[in-house]
Design an enzyme around this catalytic site. Structure first.
Site, PDB file in Angstrom:
ATOM      1  N   LYS A  89     -22.656  38.533 -29.644  1.00 48.30           N
ATOM      2  CA  LYS A  89     -22.901  39.209 -28.373  1.00 48.30           C
ATOM      3  C   LYS A  89     -23.814  40.391 -28.622  1.00 48.30           C
ATOM      4  CE  LYS A  89     -22.024  39.712 -23.947  1.00 48.30           C
ATOM      5  NZ  LYS A  89     -23.460  39.989 -23.727  1.00 48.30           N
ATOM      6  N   GLN A 110     -24.112  46.300 -33.626  1.00 47.35           N
ATOM      7  CA  GLN A 110     -23.396  45.643 -32.535  1.00 47.35           C
ATOM      8  C   GLN A 110     -22.068  45.057 -32.998  1.00 47.35           C
ATOM      9  OE1 GLN A 110     -25.405  45.474 -29.430  1.00 47.35           O
ATOM     10  NE2 GLN A 110     -23.372  45.338 -28.550  1.00 47.35           N
ATOM     11  N   LYS A 113     -19.598  47.977 -32.920  1.00 50.24           N
ATOM     12  CA  LYS A 113     -19.407  48.432 -31.541  1.00 50.24           C
ATOM     13  C   LYS A 113     -18.520  47.446 -30.779  1.00 50.24           C
ATOM     14  CE  LYS A 113     -23.151  49.637 -29.450  1.00 50.24           C
ATOM     15  NZ  LYS A 113     -24.436  49.594 -28.715  1.00 50.24           N
ATOM     16  N   LYS A 125     -28.219  40.345 -31.877  1.00 50.13           N
ATOM     17  CA  LYS A 125     -29.256  41.048 -31.127  1.00 50.13           C
ATOM     18  C   LYS A 125     -30.504  40.188 -31.082  1.00 50.13           C
ATOM     19  CE  LYS A 125     -29.845  45.012 -28.945  1.00 50.13           C
ATOM     20  NZ  LYS A 125     -28.848  45.608 -28.048  1.00 50.13           N
ATOM     21  N   GLY A 164     -28.753  42.148 -21.331  1.00 53.29           N
ATOM     22  CA  GLY A 164     -29.908  43.016 -21.126  1.00 53.29           C
ATOM     23  C   GLY A 164     -29.967  44.123 -22.166  1.00 53.29           C
ATOM     24  N   ASP A 165     -31.097  44.786 -22.205  1.00 53.15           N
ATOM     25  CA  ASP A 165     -31.315  45.919 -23.102  1.00 53.15           C
ATOM     26  C   ASP A 165     -32.578  46.614 -22.615  1.00 53.15           C
ATOM     27  OD1 ASP A 165     -32.345  47.064 -26.050  1.00 53.15           O
ATOM     28  OD2 ASP A 165     -30.168  46.958 -25.879  1.00 53.15           O
ATOM     29  N   THR A 208     -22.788  51.727 -19.390  1.00 54.64           N
ATOM     30  CA  THR A 208     -23.034  52.459 -20.634  1.00 54.64           C
ATOM     31  C   THR A 208     -23.003  53.966 -20.393  1.00 54.64           C
ATOM     32  OG1 THR A 208     -24.418  50.619 -21.384  1.00 54.64           O
ATOM     33  CG2 THR A 208     -24.536  52.662 -22.634  1.00 54.64           C
ATOM     34  N   ASN A 239     -31.361  53.517 -17.263  1.00 53.85           N
ATOM     35  CA  ASN A 239     -30.031  53.344 -16.676  1.00 53.85           C
ATOM     36  C   ASN A 239     -28.962  54.148 -17.405  1.00 53.85           C
ATOM     37  OD1 ASN A 239     -30.677  51.741 -14.519  1.00 53.85           O
ATOM     38  ND2 ASN A 239     -30.216  49.812 -15.549  1.00 53.85           N
ATOM     39  N   SER A 375     -19.994  43.888 -20.246  1.00 56.60           N
ATOM     40  CA  SER A 375     -20.526  42.538 -20.426  1.00 56.60           C
ATOM     41  C   SER A 375     -19.410  41.575 -20.806  1.00 56.60           C
ATOM     42  CB  SER A 375     -21.608  42.533 -21.514  1.00 56.60           C
ATOM     43  OG  SER A 375     -22.818  43.080 -21.045  1.00 56.60           O
TER      44      SER A 375
END
Length: 443
Positions: A89, A110, A113, A125, A164-165, A208, A239, A375
């Site tokens: 993810k 990630q 996290k 990623k 998204g990123d 976030t 964002n 997510s």
């Protein structure tokens, strides 16, 4: 210890020219030496050797046609780092700076996290050096369709779920999802960050930034304090930054700076977030426009958002943006807590200075986990074919961020490092991933 040194030397030798990846690995491994000393199983079973090596990584060509009918070619990436606790993810970043080093750094980060969220998600990623800025909707659609034409073979709801990123918002996710559905004939939970009309989750856009402030506010409460009346400096204006500012203001903080790639605003009376939203989200313009809305505010080109005195700093832009010199300015100016809204925005020198000066520091793998947590909640809602309302998702996000604090605080205490939230985050997440890896054998 010798085991850590050996692994770090191996990472440097095997991955030359990848400083961001090495920095991320060094930060984690330097924190977990006490864990490794307590339990010989980690070395015996080669946990670190496996943990620093991606399970697989893809580099692929992304050809597309621009509005002048010229063929353009970008490079696409997907790094599937570790799936010991769940499907890979991690987001898809579209930015000219994207390369394999950045993808490996973000994919490695990630893993830890995602482990802290308590949700069954591994780490990965992806992205491309494609720049959406200045492109038409049709050009972005053609790029996204080409990107998914290759990537679709390697993703899926039980395998790898991109999101998204930077550069990849709801528009880009929509184009990718639509093309995935077209070429597979499957309406799968294969991407998160989708629109609400076709399986997206409430709070994902805000998550976030909101999660960052929820975690900081919880830390303050445990210290008998609150955000009320605090002066806050923020970097970034995407964002994450926008919704961190929104939640900080709701909790009584006065945010006085925001920034973009060309400069920063300093509004001593407090940032007018409605103006920023109109500039950045509606008009897609530069923050230099802000003084048209607030003539008394200052706009400065270049860096400097963290040279402004504050009680709290929230770096929300990009990696290694906050230097040791800026960290010193923050500490000298009375800043008492720094929490990362971006991935690794503070340099190692900055982190070391915060620790030396007694500034509470919360690393991104804990502080900005709210986005991937939501997510994960989107994946859960998709699995049961149901949508929770905004309040329910927001409540779950708050509980997740509180749980993250509990994990990192307890781990830091257990290993004799109270209030060292970086060590606590690395230890707590390492223990979860490594125990799963041990249980599953050598794979």
């Amino acid at each position: 210890m010798e085991y850590v040194t050996r692994i770090l030397n191996g990472v440097a030798e095997k991955n030359p020219g990848e400083p961001a990846f090495y920095q991320a690995v060094h930060e984690v491994l330097s924190s977990i030496a006490p864990v490794l000393e307590r339990d010989s199983r980690y070395e015996k079973w080669g946990i670190l050797e496996r943990m620093v090596e991606p399970e697989r990584q893809f580099i692929f060509r992304v050809p597309w046609v621009d509005d002048q009918n010229r063929v353009q070619v970008n490079r696409g990436f997907r790094v599937q780092f570790n799936n010991a606790i769940g499907p890979y993810k991690g987001g898809v970043r579209l930015h000219p700076s994207v390369n394999l080093d950045i993808m490996k750094f973000l994919g490695f980060e990630q893993c830890f996290k995602n482990a802290l969220t308590g949700l069954p998600m591994g780490g990965g990623k992806g992205g491309s050096d494609f720049d959406p800025k200045g492109k038409s909707d049709m050009e972005i659609m053609r790029f996204c369709q080409s990107f998914i034409t290759t990537l679709y073979k390697y993703i899926g709801p039980h395998h790898d779920v991109p999101a998204g990123d930077i550069g990849t918002g709801e528009r880009e996710i929509g184009y990718m999802f639509g093309h995935f559905k077209r070429i597979t004939s499957h309406f799968d939970n294969v991407l998160t960050g989708k629109g609400l009309t076709y399986g997206g989750s409430y709070v994902r856009t805000e998550a976030t930034g909101y999660g960052l402030v929820y975690l900081v506010d919880h830390i303050l409460q445990t210290k008998g304090r609150s955000m009320e009346g605090m002066t806050v400096t923020v970097s970034g204006s995407g964002n994450v930054a926008i919704f961190a500012v929104e939640k900080a203001q709701q909790l009584g903080g006065k945010v006085v700076t925001m920034s973009d790639s060309t400069g920063f605003i300093h509004d001593r009376e407090g940032v007018d977030l409605d103006a920023v939203k109109e500039i950045k989200l509606k008009n897609h313009a530069r923050l230099s426009e802000y003084t048209k809305y607030r003539p008394r505010a200052e706009y400065h080109t270049g860096r400097g958002a963290f040279l402004v005195p504050c009680d709290m700093a929230l770096p929300c832009a990009t990696q290694n943006e906050l230097t040791e010199a800026e960290a010193k300015a923050l500490a000298d100016g009375g800043c008492r807590i720094v929490a990362e809204g971006a991935n690794m925005p503070c340099t190692p020198g900055a982190v070391a200075l915060f620790n030396a000066r007694g500034v509470l520091f919360v690393p991104g793998k804990a502080a900005n986990a709210g986005g991937v947590a939501t997510s994960g909640l989107e994946m859960s809602q998709n699995a049961i074919r149901y949508n929770w309302d905004f309040e329910k998702v927001d409540q779950r996000l708050q509980r997740i961020m509180q749980s993250i604090y509990d994990q990192i605080s307890s781990a830091a205490e257990e290993y004799g490092m109270p209030d060292n939230y970086m060590a606590g985050a690395n230890i707590a997440s390492f223990l979860k991933i490594s125990e799963a890896m041990l249980a599953q054998g050598v794979c």
